[in-house]
Design a protein around this motif. Sequence first.
Motif, PDB file in Angstrom:
ATOM      1  N   HIS A  32       7.557  22.388  76.444  1.00 54.00           N
ATOM      2  CA  HIS A  32       6.209  22.677  75.894  1.00 54.00           C
ATOM      3  C   HIS A  32       6.309  23.887  76.060  1.00 54.00           C
ATOM      4  CE1 HIS A  32       2.261  23.824  73.717  1.00 54.00           C
ATOM      5  NE2 HIS A  32       2.024  24.116  75.044  1.00 54.00           N
ATOM      6  N   SER A  49       5.725  21.236  67.292  1.00 55.96           N
ATOM      7  CA  SER A  49       4.313  21.601  68.299  1.00 55.96           C
ATOM      8  C   SER A  49       3.559  22.165  68.004  1.00 55.96           C
ATOM      9  CB  SER A  49       4.894  22.207  69.607  1.00 55.96           C
ATOM     10  OG  SER A  49       5.580  23.402  68.942  1.00 55.96           O
ATOM     11  N   VAL A  59      14.414  20.043  76.641  1.00 53.34           N
ATOM     12  CA  VAL A  59      12.712  19.837  75.574  1.00 53.34           C
ATOM     13  C   VAL A  59      11.494  20.270  76.840  1.00 53.34           C
ATOM     14  CG1 VAL A  59      13.801  19.010  73.673  1.00 53.34           C
ATOM     15  CG2 VAL A  59      13.036  17.830  75.700  1.00 53.34           C
ATOM     16  N   TRP A  81       9.596  14.564  67.901  1.00 56.79           N
ATOM     17  CA  TRP A  81       9.156  15.057  68.763  1.00 56.79           C
ATOM     18  C   TRP A  81       8.128  15.782  68.622  1.00 56.79           C
ATOM     19  CZ3 TRP A  81      12.312  14.053  73.721  1.00 56.79           C
ATOM     20  CH2 TRP A  81      12.956  13.264  73.791  1.00 56.79           C
ATOM     21  N   CYS A  93      11.114  24.332  72.429  1.00 59.28           N
ATOM     22  CA  CYS A  93       9.409  24.564  73.385  1.00 59.28           C
ATOM     23  C   CYS A  93       8.546  24.637  71.742  1.00 59.28           C
ATOM     24  CB  CYS A  93      10.236  25.580  74.554  1.00 59.28           C
ATOM     25  SG  CYS A  93      10.465  27.301  73.277  1.00 59.28           S
ATOM     26  N   LEU A 141       6.444  18.189  70.750  1.00 61.56           N
ATOM     27  CA  LEU A 141       6.327  19.200  71.844  1.00 61.56           C
ATOM     28  C   LEU A 141       4.865  19.586  72.257  1.00 61.56           C
ATOM     29  CD1 LEU A 141      10.206  20.881  71.437  1.00 61.56           C
ATOM     30  CD2 LEU A 141       9.282  18.451  71.972  1.00 61.56           C
TER      31      LEU A 141
END
Length: 209
Positions: free
Chosen positions: A127, A6, A125, A48, A161, A50
């Motif tokens: 952000h 992320s 899950v 994935w 996160c 995020l």
Amino acid sequence: MRYFTSDTHYGHANIIGYCDRPYPDVGAMNAALVAQAAEVLTTRDELWHLGDVALGRLADTLPHLTAAANGATTTLVAGNHDRCHPSNGSRSERFIELYLVACSLDTLIRTNAHLTMACGIEVQVSHFPYATDVPELHRDAERRTHLDPWRPVDDGSWLLCGHVHEAWRQRGRMINVGVDAWGGRPVDEDTLCALIEAGPQDLPALPWR
């Protein structure tokens, strides 16, 4: 293998100073983040992301995620800096197609979700971290209030996160998968499962590679 990341913030020059990223300019940062992800990801993998993919002119910056994924199946769980996130108001919906196409997404999740890990543990899950954690890059009280409705609710489960950048890699049952916590690279599911199985703890960010 499933990987997580992320807060790449492609195209965001100021993030270099904010998070002490080891790059001379935004072009070097973009290239390095793409290269480090593409080194580990293949068409057999799943990524994935995020949230907080890119800033700037999205037509130029969002495709960096496509390059980084290197053919991996890609899911985006949107962050507040992603213009498709509902915290950006009714206009956010007009960006959904842009993110799907420019990032070559297989799935776009605009808020939060649940996911069963390879170790059999179901995690949330998002952000955002749980509301008990203050996001270091958004200290302004009004901004925190603006984002609070989109935070996951702590129901006792583990949480994957981003959002907190280099502040921590793990805090209790929250694991930050952001590039600033993992040396600029995606983190694989086996590593995350090992952390979950080790139990709640506090861990600092890893150094950049």
